[in-house]
Design a protein around this motif. Structure first.
Motif, PDB file in Angstrom:
ATOM      1  N   ARG A   1      16.140 -16.422  11.842  1.00  0.00           N
ATOM      2  CA  ARG A   1      15.533 -15.526  11.350  1.00  0.00           C
ATOM      3  C   ARG A   1      15.582 -13.929  11.880  1.00  0.00           C
ATOM      4  O   ARG A   1      15.139 -13.052  11.266  1.00  0.00           O
ATOM      5  CB  ARG A   1      14.026 -15.783  11.799  1.00  0.00           C
ATOM      6  CG  ARG A   1      13.396 -17.063  10.734  1.00  0.00           C
ATOM      7  CD  ARG A   1      11.974 -17.394  10.783  1.00  0.00           C
ATOM      8  NE  ARG A   1      11.280 -16.597   9.864  1.00  0.00           N
ATOM      9  CZ  ARG A   1      11.129 -16.619   8.751  1.00  0.00           C
ATOM     10  NH1 ARG A   1      11.784 -17.509   7.951  1.00  0.00           N
ATOM     11  NH2 ARG A   1      10.216 -15.863   7.944  1.00  0.00           N
TER      12      ARG A   1
ATOM     13  N   GLY B   1      18.562 -12.792  12.009  1.00  0.00           N
ATOM     14  CA  GLY B   1      19.641 -12.435  11.515  1.00  0.00           C
ATOM     15  C   GLY B   1      21.003 -12.966  11.955  1.00  0.00           C
ATOM     16  O   GLY B   1      22.013 -12.511  11.501  1.00  0.00           O
TER      17      GLY B   1
ATOM     18  N   HIS C   1      24.266 -15.329  12.350  1.00  0.00           N
ATOM     19  CA  HIS C   1      25.086 -16.099  11.679  1.00  0.00           C
ATOM     20  C   HIS C   1      25.383 -17.589  12.224  1.00  0.00           C
ATOM     21  O   HIS C   1      26.065 -17.684  13.270  1.00  0.00           O
ATOM     22  CB  HIS C   1      26.455 -15.348  11.366  1.00  0.00           C
ATOM     23  CG  HIS C   1      27.395 -15.975  10.457  1.00  0.00           C
ATOM     24  ND1 HIS C   1      28.689 -15.921  10.376  1.00  0.00           N
ATOM     25  CD2 HIS C   1      27.000 -16.982   9.448  1.00  0.00           C
ATOM     26  CE1 HIS C   1      29.259 -16.470   9.347  1.00  0.00           C
ATOM     27  NE2 HIS C   1      28.363 -17.312   8.738  1.00  0.00           N
TER      28      HIS C   1
ATOM     29  N   PRO D   1      13.988  -9.849  10.680  1.00  0.00           N
ATOM     30  CA  PRO D   1      15.398  -9.437  11.406  1.00  0.00           C
ATOM     31  C   PRO D   1      15.490  -8.332  12.433  1.00  0.00           C
ATOM     32  O   PRO D   1      14.695  -7.529  12.249  1.00  0.00           O
ATOM     33  CB  PRO D   1      15.949  -9.372   9.937  1.00  0.00           C
ATOM     34  CG  PRO D   1      15.452  -9.797   8.971  1.00  0.00           C
ATOM     35  CD  PRO D   1      13.988  -9.814   9.647  1.00  0.00           C
TER      36      PRO D   1
ATOM     37  N   LEU E   1      21.442  -6.459  16.967  1.00  0.00           N
ATOM     38  CA  LEU E   1      21.859  -8.006  17.007  1.00  0.00           C
ATOM     39  C   LEU E   1      22.804  -8.501  18.009  1.00  0.00           C
ATOM     40  O   LEU E   1      22.876  -9.436  18.788  1.00  0.00           O
ATOM     41  CB  LEU E   1      22.555  -8.292  15.615  1.00  0.00           C
ATOM     42  CG  LEU E   1      21.365  -8.735  14.494  1.00  0.00           C
ATOM     43  CD1 LEU E   1      22.238  -8.873  13.211  1.00  0.00           C
ATOM     44  CD2 LEU E   1      20.533 -10.179  15.235  1.00  0.00           C
TER      45      LEU E   1
END
Length: 573
Positions: free
Chosen positions: A203, A205, A207, A250, A256
């Protein structure tokens, strides 16, 4: 060993084993980790590796053997838990202690062949730029049909509930980038932690890819994963965390894979200014310490009686109360409102009331749909909502009465920091609309969004709370990302508050609220309110030094709704 070609070198790898009573397999696990790590370093796939063991207070020789292995090889490290913290606690410790750019978590009973599966996982990580590589079992029939059915149902539940298409959520083979662990705040103490890690990463974001491995069922030690008590705990944790998991949004792309926020001993003003406006956690609990999160301790029903107001003020002076909500309809409001003049550090909101024992400010002629033939408001929210559902409540009457209550507070020269409501009626759509409109019109920057951890009334209340949060955010209003106090109303003691702080600490919110109902113990005027609340006990708990210590231990900084508005802006998440 699997194919190593086309794999770019990683900086380093931690092979991490959580262990409890694994004396029969610990040497084999460490040997497998070292042999595979040596081969990967020799092939240029890794620059270095370490083997990390978290001994979860084993009662057999696991801890002693681990120390022996660590003493013989500097690449082997051991962390001992003084008491058993279950799988969740062991994983959180291991992820926090891992020193490498990549972290592999797997079980000490070697559920798959590391010589084959680890090189494959590293290769997939590089080829697909994956943040998590999660393995699944090709065939689990050797465990028997019951485990297979449990696994199928659980994975289907996670897929349906969160859109996470992972075939084997609980399988203990997950290769993670360090950045993922820096931005995922893990809360589970039990076996739900595997699902929690994947759900939160998904959630946020990150992978996630998966691949199949040959599975070797446990032949040594004890597995409790399929026991009824373990399954019940997983389901309970899933239910408790469901709404928080669904609320995660996200992270921005630049965040990230960036470093986690750092902690630099800020002043109280700096702490509140630095609170971030986002719904996902700024950093994982297993990462280096981050700045404290804002905790608002709000005492409801100021003005109910003089003793209630005096107790709230004492709780502010001597305890942890930072905010209060004034009940304008209450008989002691006008007298006790004057006492707020000398308490600038205490945030003051308005406890808007459309139900209760006390009469409204306006006459029956002005608000005919809100009152009965005697000019009285409904005692309970249940009656009010029934009348709403029957179309017997006029929103214009709601607006007139609530406007009058806000005018009464303004006449006392009180600066209002937030709005909430008696019996949480502002959760209801019609009342919500009026309350949010009034907040915007009057420049009041925040509202309360109550939450519940119970099945009843939690499901309905939390659904309404999510709708309130979305509507408030759309109007630019701030609100704590999580709250406790609904379930504990009127019966808080030190232990209850500490449990509530644990719940708040597990959430995704950068700002949270604990609401309470304190008052002086001796109060003859309170007899007309038959709520069954333990006012004096709550005041004693909120002034107990242990509560302040617990707040600091959980990483919270005390503040008000005004701090929330200044620091975080709308939707303080």
């Amino acid at each position: 060993m699997g194919t190593l070609a086309a794999v770019a070198p990683a900086d380093s790898l931690t092979i991490f084993y959580p262990m409890w009573n694994e004396e029969g397999s610990i040497r084999l696990a460490v040997d497998a980790g070292r042999e595979t790590g040596d081969a990967l370093v020799a092939a240029g796939v890794l620059s270095s590796f370490e083997v990390l063991i978290v001994d979860d207070a084993s009662t057999d020789a696991t801890g002693a053997i681990a120390d022996e292995l660590a003493a013989a090889d500097p690449r082997v490290r051991v962390v001992h838990h003084p008491e058993n913290r279950k799988l969740g606690g062991a994983l959180k410790t291991g992820f926090a202690e891992a020193r490498s750019a990549l972290v592999l978590y797997t079980d000490g009973d070697l559920p798959t062949d590391l010589h084959d599966s680890l090189p494959k996982a590293l290769r997939l990580h590089r080829l697909y730029d994956a943040d998590i590589v999660s393995a699944y079992r090709h065939d689990r029939t050797a465990e028997g049909p019951r485990r297979a059915v449990y696994s199928f149902a659980y994975n289907a539940l996670i897929r349906f509930g969160f859109g996470l298409r992972v075939r084997d959520v609980n399988f203990a083979f997950k290769l993670c980038r360090r950045e993922v662990l820096n931005h995922v705040r893990l809360a589970s103490d039990g076996s739900f932690i595997d699902a929690e890690l994947l759900i939160k990463a998904h959630r946020l974001g990150y992978h996630i890819i998966q691949f199949g491995v040959d599975y070797f069922p446990r032949t040594r030690g004890i597995s409790t994963l399929s026991s009824g008590s373990t399954i019940l705990k997983i389901v309970r944790e899933l239910g408790t965390m469901y709404l928080d998991l669904k609320d995660i949004e996200p992270l921005p792309p630049e965040v990230l894979h960036g470093p986690p926020p750092t902690m630099a001993s800020p002043s109280p003003e700096q702490r509140t200014r630095r609170l971030r406006r986002r719904r996902a956690h700024p950093a994982a609990s297993n990462a280096p310490r981050v700045e404290p999160r804002l905790l608002i301790v709000n005492a409801d029903d100021y003005g109910l009686t003089e003793a209630v107001s005096e107790g709230i003020l004492r709780g502010h002076r001597e305890g942890v109360i930072t905010s209060t909500s004034v009940l304008v309809l209450a008989p002691a409001f006008e007298k006790s409102a004057k006492w707020l003049v000398d308490t600038e550090a205490l945030g003051v909101g308005v406890h808007l009331a459309l139900v209760g024992e006390d009469p409204p400010l306006l006459s029956p002629r002005e608000i005919p749909t809100l009152v009965d033939r005697n000019g009285r408001l409904p005692i309970s929210w249940k009656v009010f909502l029934a009348r709403c559902g029957a179309g017997r409540i006029d929103s214009a009457d709601v607006r007139r009465e609530l406007n009058a209550q806000l005018d009464a507070v303004g006449a006392q020269d009180i600066r209002v920091t937030h709005l909430d409501s008696h019996q949480h009626l502002h959760l209801w759509p019609m009342v919500r609309q009026v309350v949010l409109d009034l907040a915007v019109e009057r420049g009041i920057g925040a509202v309360r969004v109550p939450r519940s951890a119970t099945a009843v009334p939690g499901i309905g209340l939390n659904r309404l709370a999510s709708e309130l949060a979305r509507a408030a955010a759309a109007r630019g209003l701030a609100f704590p990302g999580h709250a406790v106090g609904v379930d504990e109303a009127g019966r808080m003691d030190v232990a209850t508050i500490e449990r509530a702080l644990v719940r708040l600490g597990r959430t995704n919110a950068a700002a949270v609220e604990l609401s309470a109902h304190p008052g002086e113990a001796e109060d003859p005027d309170r007899g007309r309110y038959r709520w069954g609340y333990h006012w004096g006990e709550e005041l004693a708990a909120l002034t107990d030094p242990r509560v302040r210590v617990a707040i600091e231990r959980h990483g919270f900084v005390l503040g008000t709704y005004a701090d929330l508005v200044r620091s975080a802006g709308p939707a303080a998440r």
